[in-house]
Design an enzyme around this catalytic site. Structure first.
Site, PDB file in Angstrom:
ATOM      1  N   PRO A  66     -42.905   6.742  -9.527  1.00 47.80           N
ATOM      2  CA  PRO A  66     -42.894   5.839 -10.583  1.00 47.80           C
ATOM      3  C   PRO A  66     -42.601   4.413 -10.152  1.00 47.80           C
ATOM      4  O   PRO A  66     -43.284   3.553 -10.612  1.00 47.80           O
ATOM      5  CB  PRO A  66     -41.908   6.072 -11.741  1.00 47.80           C
ATOM      6  N   GLU A  94     -34.224  12.415  -9.497  1.00 49.58           N
ATOM      7  CA  GLU A  94     -34.240  10.950  -9.731  1.00 49.58           C
ATOM      8  C   GLU A  94     -34.927  10.341  -8.611  1.00 49.58           C
ATOM      9  O   GLU A  94     -34.817   8.960  -8.697  1.00 49.58           O
ATOM     10  CB  GLU A  94     -32.988  10.613  -9.674  1.00 49.58           C
ATOM     11  N   ARG A 142     -64.328  12.996  -6.342  1.00 51.29           N
ATOM     12  CA  ARG A 142     -65.705  12.488  -6.885  1.00 51.29           C
ATOM     13  C   ARG A 142     -66.325  11.355  -6.120  1.00 51.29           C
ATOM     14  O   ARG A 142     -67.528  11.181  -6.258  1.00 51.29           O
ATOM     15  CB  ARG A 142     -65.789  12.222  -8.299  1.00 51.29           C
ATOM     16  N   ASP A 149     -72.618  -0.292  -7.183  1.00 50.38           N
ATOM     17  CA  ASP A 149     -71.942  -1.438  -7.715  1.00 50.38           C
ATOM     18  C   ASP A 149     -72.944  -2.064  -8.635  1.00 50.38           C
ATOM     19  O   ASP A 149     -73.661  -3.023  -8.334  1.00 50.38           O
ATOM     20  CB  ASP A 149     -71.788  -2.382  -6.162  1.00 50.38           C
TER      21      ASP A 149
HETATM   22  C1  9D3 Z   1     -34.559   6.439 -14.411  1.00 53.02           C
HETATM   23  C2  9D3 Z   1     -35.410   6.098 -13.304  1.00 53.02           C
HETATM   24  N1  9D3 Z   1     -36.560   7.018 -13.553  1.00 53.02           N
HETATM   25  C3  9D3 Z   1     -37.914   6.463 -13.385  1.00 53.02           C
HETATM   26  C4  9D3 Z   1     -38.606   5.707 -14.498  1.00 53.02           C
HETATM   27  C5  9D3 Z   1     -36.499   8.137 -12.657  1.00 53.02           C
HETATM   28  C6  9D3 Z   1     -37.394   9.222 -12.608  1.00 53.02           C
HETATM   29  C7  9D3 Z   1     -38.335   9.733 -13.441  1.00 53.02           C
HETATM   30  C8  9D3 Z   1     -39.407  10.440 -13.433  1.00 53.02           C
HETATM   31  C9  9D3 Z   1     -37.937   9.439 -10.938  1.00 53.02           C
HETATM   32  C10 9D3 Z   1     -39.012  10.375 -11.003  1.00 53.02           C
HETATM   33  C11 9D3 Z   1     -39.800  10.874 -12.109  1.00 53.02           C
HETATM   34  C12 9D3 Z   1     -41.059  11.733 -11.963  1.00 53.02           C
HETATM   35  N2  9D3 Z   1     -42.272  10.961 -11.693  1.00 53.02           N
HETATM   36  C13 9D3 Z   1     -42.807  11.104 -10.849  1.00 53.02           C
HETATM   37  O1  9D3 Z   1     -42.406  11.449  -9.749  1.00 53.02           O
HETATM   38  C14 9D3 Z   1     -44.064  10.023 -10.741  1.00 53.02           C
HETATM   39  C15 9D3 Z   1     -44.788   9.273 -11.446  1.00 53.02           C
HETATM   40  C16 9D3 Z   1     -44.357   8.949 -12.817  1.00 53.02           C
HETATM   41  O2  9D3 Z   1     -43.654   9.532 -13.285  1.00 53.02           O
HETATM   42  N3  9D3 Z   1     -45.508   8.076 -13.453  1.00 53.02           N
HETATM   43  C17 9D3 Z   1     -46.615   7.819 -12.809  1.00 53.02           C
HETATM   44  N4  9D3 Z   1     -46.808   7.969 -11.553  1.00 53.02           N
HETATM   45  C18 9D3 Z   1     -45.855   8.703 -11.070  1.00 53.02           C
HETATM   46  S1  9D3 Z   1     -46.103   9.339  -9.397  1.00 53.02           S
HETATM   47  C19 9D3 Z   1     -44.806  10.109  -9.285  1.00 53.02           C
END
Ligand code: 9D3
Length: 240
Positions: A87, A114, A151, A166
């Site tokens: 994230p 985490e 795709r 485009d």
């Molecule tokens: C409290 C901190 N959290 C981050 C907002 C920890 C956390 C939450 C969820 C760490 C990893 C995750 C799991 N999510 C992913 O691994 C992830 C993800 C996502 O949650 N949203 C958008 N893209 C992605 S890419 C990997």
């Protein structure tokens, strides 16, 4: 294109890879996806892939060694584009999809818990997020990325260039669509679409697309209007 995915939930990928367009891409040998089960690279009695964070705090952190061992086991990984899904990554958008679709091999690490031991980062080329919402792991993002890239590979969709074309409509939200019947319970299809006047129809579609984009996605609209303005400016300058 070959995509290697490192995950602690290999089963999540089965249905997606065995359905519809992705399945066809794999069958046509345009795409090869290999799932690597991270636990296969863990050691010790419990095959731990995670551990508690240094400095304390709740949650667990993905361990370094299984990830690096798994990377080492992947054929071609040295030259491949290696990305961590988290994230906290930079945004995976259509421009990123287009860039990645030009690669020969991509390795995706699905984040979990985490997060991961920060020392893995220097073995990868970047970190990607698919958007600002919190998921339970990087598996769904990995599938989103595989789908968006697949795709764009020539020959994967039937209409080869339609994905890449485009046109002015690029970077705008789609216009509304209608199909038969022309009237359903007093709900009518817009007259212009039945007119057969293709100049008028194109103008209407463009107007609808612009209007929708301005209302729903002001940032996209701004970017698009800016881009078209500078293109027009370039044309005026005689292509300088
Ligand atoms: C409290 C901190 N959290 C981050 C907002 C920890 C956390 C939450 C969820 C760490 C990893 C995750 C799991 N999510 C992913 O691994 C992830 C993800 C996502 O949650 N949203 C958008 N893209 C992605 S890419 C990997």
């Amino acid at each position: 294109m070959k995509i290697d995915i490192i995950t602690i939930f290999p089963g999540m990928f089965d249905s997606v890879l065995n359905a519809s367009i992705l399945k066809r891409a794999v069958d046509k040998k345009k795409l090869k996806v290999k799932i690597h089960y991270l636990r296969d690279f863990a050691e010790g009695k419990h095959l731990q892939v995670d551990d508690s964070p240094y400095g304390g705090g709740c949650g667990m952190v993905m361990k370094l060694e299984p990830i690096l061992k798994c990377l080492k086991s992947i054929r071609g990984a040295k030259k491949a584009k290696k990305l961590i899904l988290t994230p906290a990554g930079s945004l995976f958008d259509q421009a990123a999809a287009v860039e990645l679709s030009k690669e020969k091999q991509i390795v995706l690490l699905c984040g979990h818990y985490e997060g991961y031991d920060e020392r893995v980062v220097k073995f990868f080329d970047g970190e990607l997020s698919i958007g600002d919402y919190v998921l339970t792991g990087g598996e769904l993002p990995a599938m989103v990325i595989v789908d968006a890239i697949a795709r764009l590979i020539p020959g994967v969709l039937g209409n080869e260039d339609s994905a890449k074309q485009d046109s002015f409509m690029d970077g705008l939200l789609d216009c509304p669509h209608y199909t038969k019947p022309a009237i359903y319970k007093k709900m009518k299809v817009p007259e212009v679409l039945l007119s057969g006047n293709h100049k008028k129809i194109n103008e209407w579609r463009m107007q609808e697309a612009l209007e929708r984009t301005r209302e729903r996605r002001p940032a996209l609209f701004k970017a698009k209007v800016g881009k078209e303005a500078s293109k027009a400016e370039n044309r005026k300058d005689g292509g300088i």
